[in-house]
Design a protein around this motif. Structure first.
Motif, PDB file in Angstrom:
ATOM      1  N   UNK A 105      10.160  36.209  30.601  1.00  0.00           N
ATOM      2  CA  UNK A 105       8.892  35.484  30.600  1.00  0.00           C
ATOM      3  C   UNK A 105       9.093  34.125  31.262  1.00  0.00           C
ATOM      4  N   UNK A 106       8.015  33.630  31.855  1.00  0.00           N
ATOM      5  CA  UNK A 106       8.098  32.315  32.490  1.00  0.00           C
ATOM      6  C   UNK A 106       7.859  31.267  31.407  1.00  0.00           C
ATOM      7  N   UNK A 107       8.904  31.008  30.638  1.00  0.00           N
ATOM      8  CA  UNK A 107       8.753  30.149  29.465  1.00  0.00           C
ATOM      9  C   UNK A 107       8.403  28.710  29.845  1.00  0.00           C
ATOM     10  N   UNK A 108       8.867  28.300  31.024  1.00  0.00           N
ATOM     11  CA  UNK A 108       8.648  26.906  31.417  1.00  0.00           C
ATOM     12  C   UNK A 108       7.150  26.575  31.468  1.00  0.00           C
ATOM     13  N   UNK A 109       6.322  27.625  31.756  1.00  0.00           N
ATOM     14  CA  UNK A 109       4.873  27.383  31.810  1.00  0.00           C
ATOM     15  C   UNK A 109       4.343  26.832  30.492  1.00  0.00           C
ATOM     16  N   UNK A 110       4.985  27.184  29.401  1.00  0.00           N
ATOM     17  CA  UNK A 110       4.527  26.710  28.092  1.00  0.00           C
ATOM     18  C   UNK A 110       4.646  25.196  28.001  1.00  0.00           C
ATOM     19  N   UNK A 111       5.599  24.640  28.754  1.00  0.00           N
ATOM     20  CA  UNK A 111       5.801  23.188  28.713  1.00  0.00           C
ATOM     21  C   UNK A 111       5.042  22.479  29.823  1.00  0.00           C
TER      22      UNK A 111
END
Lengths: 496, 234
Positions: A105-111
């Protein structure tokens, strides 16, 4: 007689709770790498179900394993001529979609997402292309009968049942499943080894572990299609096949393999079996229903003086013979006849055996209440929700008698323990059950002890691997420092 | 003339030296990389229509050229009858078209499937371009310089043989037209880059599989004297 030893395994399915701890232990140690994301050397399937890769048991589609014709045993779709003529394109090779496309998942998008009305989400990203993707399949996609009209209904083993039985199977009152943990079977007649054009796969003489030399693998991929259990995997990034190595670096240091060690339900047993390598061809050619007995014939009694003499003549170490005498696998397979091989009809002589599960009895929905009680305390075997034919198809090449024999024994032990701990059953009834299961009290106690109370050392009887005999005493030990163990001496980079 | 000396007098030796030295060195030092990185696991359907015709075509062409090189007199005599010559020409042309079809399809496949981009290296792309060049110039020769199977053994083979006797006969090449000259240069370029590419898999073609024992059992320790060594299957 050519006596050899084989590290063999028993999985007690009555104790498996389907927690996938074994899969995670294996994944963390071995397949958490690029190109191996989709691989599960150890996986746990829900049965009935299509499994991993999807419908792996359908050999008309995948063409794995051996077939017997006129007393000869031949690879179904691989081998010298068929293998080499298909060298430019392997028609039976599964593709990655038969497993699933690995993703993260593109976790960085959450930040990083700008402030807005909605919660930010982490999109699924394909680990093949690095692009966003729709997830349509994944590991254990049909876990616990999830999506059973699509998945469980297509289980190839259901062919053993009548259409009516099949239809009933998915009625809510009858719903039943059990777990099937699978690793490489480290077969005595491995189809992967025989199908490898490069000779990269081999069986280790001392312990029978089937391993793959990555330096010799030339990416012809025939092991992947020839293994009927689909336990050889193709690493799309390094262009090499990989498979379960039974954690041999752990075995060599006296430790149980990671999946065995971590098993929460303690369903796994590991020990040595002695077998006669001269008789494999002869016995692998028997008819489907004779194969369980044929494989048991192949396994030799480690207490037999003739066997011991032949083993010593072949150079087997006494410590291995001692381990063979204490092997829990020998007890389950040969002494008690409780453990059965998975799909013995593939004729690879798998060395992983399963104690079949005692499934819950059939329920009835009468006058609005759901009732599972039967006149017998634990229910009769023939009222089991999953017909015995299904289990026989999985574990006995269709030989119902072998499964019934094992289940009866387990049921008798269960009744005996009830009588001894609760005491609400008639002694005559117990005696009758023991007699019917051809079970002595002593044997019943032993089964109970090894099933319920075994210590770590009783579950895993690992003989010393005597590496000191493989390396001459006068050699410089530093020369071999770092030569045995995990990982690559150089990173597995292809570059060109 | 000096370019001819470089291209047909010196370059073949550079190419063959590279082929020999680097191939052996790569096999000895980095056997891990000696294979063709298969992409069938990521895309299988188009691969069939590309890979099979390509390989069959290339194999026929390779052995056709090799036979002409090894036994030019017999090939020339065989081609002396018009029908036989026609058969050789048609076989070569068909193989060339198969290889072209396969090569183009494999290139399109690599370009269109996003998954395959992950396993396609710059070297692969260069190799595809070089192979396509070689197939196209070969087909050009077959179509526009008719009866190549007859004149190949009369003109080019003497040159090739002169290369192997270390007395390169440049006079033959000087008379050649441009396209055949390009085809020869392409061939030596392929030989030169061979050990740097996935072409290495040709050298490890699994022919020993035809005579080895099906089951392999390797022992860590030496087995006792006289211990049975039976292998499990025919």
């Amino acid at each position: 007689m050519d006596v050899r030893s084989q590290v063999s395994m028993v999985f007690h399915l009555d104790k498996c709770i389907g927690c996938h701890t074994c899969s995670i232990a294996c994944k963390n140690v071995w397949t958490d790498r690029k190109g191996a994301e989709y691989m599960w050397w150890n996986n746990v399937e829900t049965k009935p179900g299509t499994g991993y890769p999807t419908k792996w048991e359908d050999q008309d589609h995948y063409g794995g394993g051996w077939e017997a014709s006129n007393g000869l045993v031949q690879l179904r779709t691989a081998g010298r001529y068929r293998g080499l003529t298909n060298i430019f394109h392997n028609p039976k090779l599964p593709v990655i979609d038969d497993y699933y496309e690995p993703w993260t998942y593109r976790y960085q998008d959450l930040f990083d997402a700008p402030a807005g009305d909605d919660q930010p989400t982490a999109r699924a990203i394909s680990m093949l292309t690095g692009k966003p993707m729709e997830i349509t399949a994944g590991p254990n996609w049909d876990d616990d009968l999830g999506g059973s009209p699509l998945y469980a209904a297509k289980d190839p083993n259901l062919e053993a049942m009548s259409p009516a039985e099949r239809a009933q199977l998915f009625e809510i009152e009858r719903l039943v499943f059990f777990y099937l943990p699978r690793i490489c079977n480290h077969c005595l007649n491995p189809a992967c080894v025989a199908s490898c054009p490069s000779g990269a796969l081999y069986k280790r003489g001392e312990d029978g572990v089937v391993v793959l030399n990555q330096e010799r693998c030339r990416a012809w991929r025939h092991c992947v299609s020839a293994c009927p259990y689909k336990k050889s995997y193709f690493n799309w990034s390094t262009g090499k096949s990989e498979k379960c190595i039974l954690c041999y670096p752990r075995l060599e240091t006296g430790q149980a393999p990671a999946c065995f060690h971590s098993c929460v339900g303690r369903i796994r047993y590991l020990g040595i079996l002695l077998y006669d390598a001269d008789r494999i061809t002869e016995l692998a050619g028997k008819s489907d229903t004779e194969l369980v007995d044929a494989q048991r014939q192949l396994i030799l009694d480690p207490h037999d003086p003739k066997v011991i003499a032949a083993a010593r003549a072949g150079g087997m170490h006494d410590s291995v013979l001692e381990a063979a005498k204490k092997s829990p696998v020998y007890k389950f397979v040969k002494d008690w006849g409780l453990a059965l091989p998975l799909h013995v009809e593939y004729r690879t002589m798998p060395m992983l055996f399963y104690v079949p599960p005692l499934l819950p009895v059939l329920g009835r929905a009468e006058s609005g209440t759901y009732d599972t009680s039967t006149p017998d305390l634990f229910g009769a075997l023939d009222q089991s929700r999953l017909p015995i034919e299904y289990l026989a198809r999985l574990f006995a090449g269709g030989n119902v008698g072998k499964v019934r024999f094992a289940l009866k024994k387990m049921m008798a032990v269960r009744y005996l323990r009830r009588q001894e701990t609760v005491g609400d059953l008639k002694p005559e009834q117990i005696e009758a059950m023991l007699a019917e299961a051809a079970l002595s009290r002593g044997e019943a106690d032993e089964i109970y002890r090894l099933t319920s109370l075994p210590t770590f050392e009783e579950r895993f009887v690992i003989p010393p691997s005597h590496r000191e005999e493989a390396i001459a005493a006068l050699d410089d030990p530093l020369e071999f420092k770092g030569a045995a163990g995990l990982g690559f001496r150089e990173p597995p980079r292809r570059a060109l | 003339m000096t370019t001819d000396v470089l291209l047909f007098g010196a370059f073949p030796y550079v190419a063959m030296a590279l082929f020999l030295v680097v191939s052996i060195q790569r096999y000895r030092k980095n056997a891990y990389t000696v294979s063709s990185l298969s992409s069938q696991f990521l895309e299988a359907k188009q691969l069939f229509w590309g890979s099979v015709p390509f390989h069959l075509g290339i194999l026929v062409l390779f052995f056709g050229h090799l036979i002409g090189f090894l036994i030019p007199r017999q090939v020339a005599l065989f081609g002396a009858v018009p029908l036989r010559l026609l058969i050789m020409e048609v076989t070569g042309l068909t193989a060339g078209l198969l290889a072209l079809w396969g090569c183009v399809l494999l290139m399109l496949r690599r370009m269109t499937h996003p998954r395959l981009k992950a396993v396609t290296s710059p070297v692969d792309k260069a190799l595809y371009a070089l192979l396509l060049f070689q197939i196209v110039t070969g087909l050009w020769v077959a179509l526009f310089y008719r009866w190549g199977s007859a004149w190949y053994v009369q003109t080019l083979v003497p040159y090739l043989r002169s290369v192997f006797t270390f007395q390169p006969n440049l006079a033959v090449m000087a008379e050649m037209k441009l396209i055949p000259r390009l085809h020869v240069i392409g061939a030596f370029t392929l030989i030169a880059v061979f050990p740097f590419t996935r072409l290495m898999h040709v050298l490890v073609a699994p022919l020993p599989y035809l005579w080895r024992r099906p089951q392999l059992v390797l022992w860590n320790r030496a087995r006792a004297e006289g211990a049975p060594r039976s292998e499990t299957l025919r």
